[in-house]
Scaffold this active site. Structure first.
Site, PDB file in Angstrom:
ATOM      1  N   SER A  50      47.605  31.678  39.630  1.00 14.86           N
ATOM      2  CA  SER A  50      46.310  32.354  39.682  1.00 14.86           C
ATOM      3  C   SER A  50      45.302  31.403  40.318  1.00 14.86           C
ATOM      4  CB  SER A  50      45.862  32.698  38.263  1.00 14.86           C
ATOM      5  OG  SER A  50      45.653  31.494  37.537  1.00 14.86           O
ATOM      6  N   ASP A  83      48.493  34.876  42.688  1.00 18.21           N
ATOM      7  CA  ASP A  83      48.217  35.992  41.774  1.00 18.21           C
ATOM      8  C   ASP A  83      46.714  36.306  41.830  1.00 18.21           C
ATOM      9  OD1 ASP A  83      48.673  37.863  39.789  1.00 18.21           O
ATOM     10  OD2 ASP A  83      48.633  36.404  38.144  1.00 18.21           O
ATOM     11  N   HIS A  84      46.363  37.574  41.928  1.00 23.98           N
ATOM     12  CA  HIS A  84      44.961  38.015  41.917  1.00 23.98           C
ATOM     13  C   HIS A  84      44.017  37.225  42.820  1.00 23.98           C
ATOM     14  CE1 HIS A  84      45.249  41.182  38.956  1.00 23.98           C
ATOM     15  NE2 HIS A  84      46.031  40.405  38.246  1.00 23.98           N
ATOM     16  N   ASP A 105      43.496  41.259  45.497  1.00 22.19           N
ATOM     17  CA  ASP A 105      43.039  42.256  44.527  1.00 22.19           C
ATOM     18  C   ASP A 105      41.635  42.699  44.887  1.00 22.19           C
ATOM     19  OD1 ASP A 105      42.297  43.861  42.495  1.00 22.19           O
ATOM     20  OD2 ASP A 105      42.673  42.445  40.869  1.00 22.19           O
ATOM     21  N   GLU A 142      46.187  46.058  45.099  1.00 20.86           N
ATOM     22  CA  GLU A 142      46.046  46.739  43.803  1.00 20.86           C
ATOM     23  C   GLU A 142      45.118  47.932  43.963  1.00 20.86           C
ATOM     24  OE1 GLU A 142      45.503  44.497  40.166  1.00 20.86           O
ATOM     25  OE2 GLU A 142      44.088  45.970  39.374  1.00 20.86           O
ATOM     26  N   HIS A 189      45.761  42.510  30.791  1.00 19.17           N
ATOM     27  CA  HIS A 189      46.133  41.094  30.754  1.00 19.17           C
ATOM     28  C   HIS A 189      45.920  40.513  29.356  1.00 19.17           C
ATOM     29  CE1 HIS A 189      45.206  41.305  35.243  1.00 19.17           C
ATOM     30  NE2 HIS A 189      46.495  41.091  35.135  1.00 19.17           N
ATOM     31  N   GLY A 190      46.573  39.387  29.104  1.00 21.43           N
ATOM     32  CA  GLY A 190      46.336  38.662  27.859  1.00 21.43           C
ATOM     33  C   GLY A 190      47.278  39.068  26.738  1.00 21.43           C
ATOM     34  N   GLY A 224      50.349  42.518  33.645  1.00 14.62           N
ATOM     35  CA  GLY A 224      50.138  42.494  32.198  1.00 14.62           C
ATOM     36  C   GLY A 224      51.370  42.960  31.452  1.00 14.62           C
ATOM     37  N   ASP A 268      53.132  36.339  31.819  1.00 16.25           N
ATOM     38  CA  ASP A 268      52.462  35.062  31.593  1.00 16.25           C
ATOM     39  C   ASP A 268      52.352  34.788  30.091  1.00 16.25           C
ATOM     40  OD1 ASP A 268      50.973  32.760  31.752  1.00 16.25           O
ATOM     41  OD2 ASP A 268      49.239  33.636  32.729  1.00 16.25           O
TER      42      ASP A 268
HETATM   43 ZN    ZN Z   1      47.522  40.704  36.874  1.00 18.65          ZN
END
Ligand code: ZN
Length: 342
Positions: A50, A83-84, A105, A142, A189-190, A224, A268
Site C-alpha cells: 500500500s 495496492d490502492h 483506485d 475499482e 477493509h480492516g 477486504g 492483509d
Molecule cells: Zn483494498
C-alpha cells in the site's frame, strides 16, 4: 525469475479456474512468510504494498527485499503490485520503482476517502492504463467503493453504501481497458468487517455473479477478503489482547467468487492477526525475552501458516510451475497489438 506481469498470473488463473491471493507486506518477515508459503505449496504469488507500506519502508528497502525474493525463490512466479494507488503520480512512481502491477483506485479522490465521480475515475484510470500498458505493466481499477477506512482507504463505515453497479462496471472497463477490476459487494477493509457471520445475502454475491456474466474476460478482484478466523482472534485475546468480536469473509464465499470470475483476493488482516498473536504469546509466556528474533521468528511462522492455508483454499497451490514468465516488453507489444485491433 524476474518479477512478472500480474496480467499473466491472472490469465493463467482464469484458464485453471483458480484464484490468487494478494498479500500485503511492510517488512522482511512478511515477505519471507509469503515466499516460504509459496514454496511449500508451489504457488504463484502476488505481493502487494500500500502507499503506507511504501512510506514505511521508504520504497527502496521494500523493492530490494522483493529482488532478494526473486533470487532466492527462482521457481516462483511473483508479482509486485501497488495496492490502492490514490493518484496517477503514485502509480507512476511505483512503475518507476519496478512494480509489475498497479492499482489506480479512482473510485475515491486522491485523499483516499471522498467518493469521486464516474468521469474522474475513468479519466485517471485511463491515464494510468496508457502509461502502464506501454511498459507491459498490469492495471487494476475499482468501481464502487469499499467500506471501512482502517487502512487509510475506503469510503467510510457503510460497506453497502457504494456497491458496484453492473452497467457502470461494463462501461468502465470499455472506457479504460483495465486488466482487473475491484468491485464493491459489501466487503470492507480492516478487522471489523461484520458484526455477525455474513451470509450470501450480506455479501452481494448475486451482484458479483451478474458482473462476471457481463464481463467474462475481466479479472475480478475481491478486496477486504480476510476471513478473520476466530482461532487467530482468540490467541491475541488469550495473551492480553482486546479485540472485539468480529467476522470476516467466509472461505466458502470467496470460493464461490472464484467460480464466478474472481482471480485476485486481497488478504492483509489475517496476516496481521497471525503475527500479533504469535508475538503476544512470546511476550506473555517469556517476559524475560528481549532478542527480537525470539518473537519475530514465531510471528513469521504463524503468518506463513495462514498464507499457505489461503493459497490452498484459493486453488493456486501447485500452479507455480505451469508456465514461463512473459517478459514485460512482450506484454507491452501484446497491449499495442490489442489496441490497434480495437
Ligand atoms: Zn483494498
Amino acid at each position: 525469475m524476474p518479477l512478472v506481469s500480474m496480467r499473466q498470473l491472472l490469465d493463467e488463473a482464469a484458464k485453471g479456474g483458480y484464484g490468487v491471493g494478494a498479500f500485503n507486506v511492510n517488512n522482511m518477515e512478511q515477505i519471507q512468510a509469503i515466499m516460504e508459503a509459496a514454496r511449500e505449496t508451489k504457488s504463484p504469488v502476488i505481493v502487494q504494498a500500500s502507499r503506507g507500506a511504501r512510506a514505511y519502508t521508504n520504497d527502496k528497502f521494500l523493492y530490494h527485499l522483493m529482488l532478494a525474493a526473486t533470487e532466492l525463490y527462482p521457481e516462483i512466479p511473483m508479482v509486485l503490485h501497488q495496492d490502492h494507488g490514490n493518484s496517477v503520480e503514485t502509480c507512476k512512481s511505483a512503475m518507476a520503482m519496478g512494480f509489475t502491477s498497479v492499482m489506480m483506485d479512482g473510485s475515491l479522490m486522491a485523499d483516499g476517502k471522498t467518493p469521486s465521480s464516474f468521469e474522474y475515475n475513468v479519466s485517471v484510470t485511463r491515464e494510468v492504463v496508457e502509461a502502464a500498458h506501454a511498459k507491459g505493466i498490469t492495471v487494476e481499477g475499482e468501481i464502487g467503493c469499499l467500506g471501512g477506512i482502517e487502512d487509510g482507504h475506503g469510503a467510510g463505515g457503510d460497506a453497502l453504501a457504494h456497491l458496484t453497479d453492473p452497467d457502470q462496471a461494463v462501461e468502465f472497463v470499455r472506457l479504460t481497458g483495465v486488466d482487473a477490476l475491484a468491485i464493491a459487494i459489501g466487503t470492507s477493509h480492516g478487522a471489523y468487517k461484520f458484526t455477525r457471520k455474513p451470509t450470501g445475502e450480506t455479501l452481494k454475491m448475486d451482484r458479483l455473479i451478474e458482473i462476471h456474466r457481463r464481463l467474462p474476460n475481466t479479472h475480478l478482484v475481491m478486496h477486504g477478503s480476510s476471513s478473520v478466523p476466530k482461532d487467530l482472534q482468540d490467541i491475541i485475546n488469550q495473551y492480553g489482547g482486546k479485540l472485539k468480536p468480529t467476522w470476516g469473509v467466509p472461505i466458502e464465499e470467496i470460493q464461490l467468487g472464484i467460480k464466478n470470475g474472481v482471480r485476485k483476493i486481497n488478504v492483509d488482516t489475517d496476516s496481521r492477526l497471525a503475527i500479533t498473536g504469535a508475538i503476544r504469546k512470546v511476550f506473555f509466556e517469556k517476559p524475560e525475552e528481549f532478542d527480537p528474533r525470539s518473537y519475530l521468528k514465531p510471528a513469521r511462522e504463524a503468518m506463513e501458516k495462514v498464507v499457505a492455508q489461503r493459497m490452498t483454499q484459493f486453488g493456486q497451490a501447485g500452479h507455480a510451475g505451469d508456465y514461463t514468465p512473459i517478459p514485460l516488453e512482450e506484454m507491452a507489444k501484446r497491449y499495442r497489438l490489442q489496441h490497434l485491433a480495437s
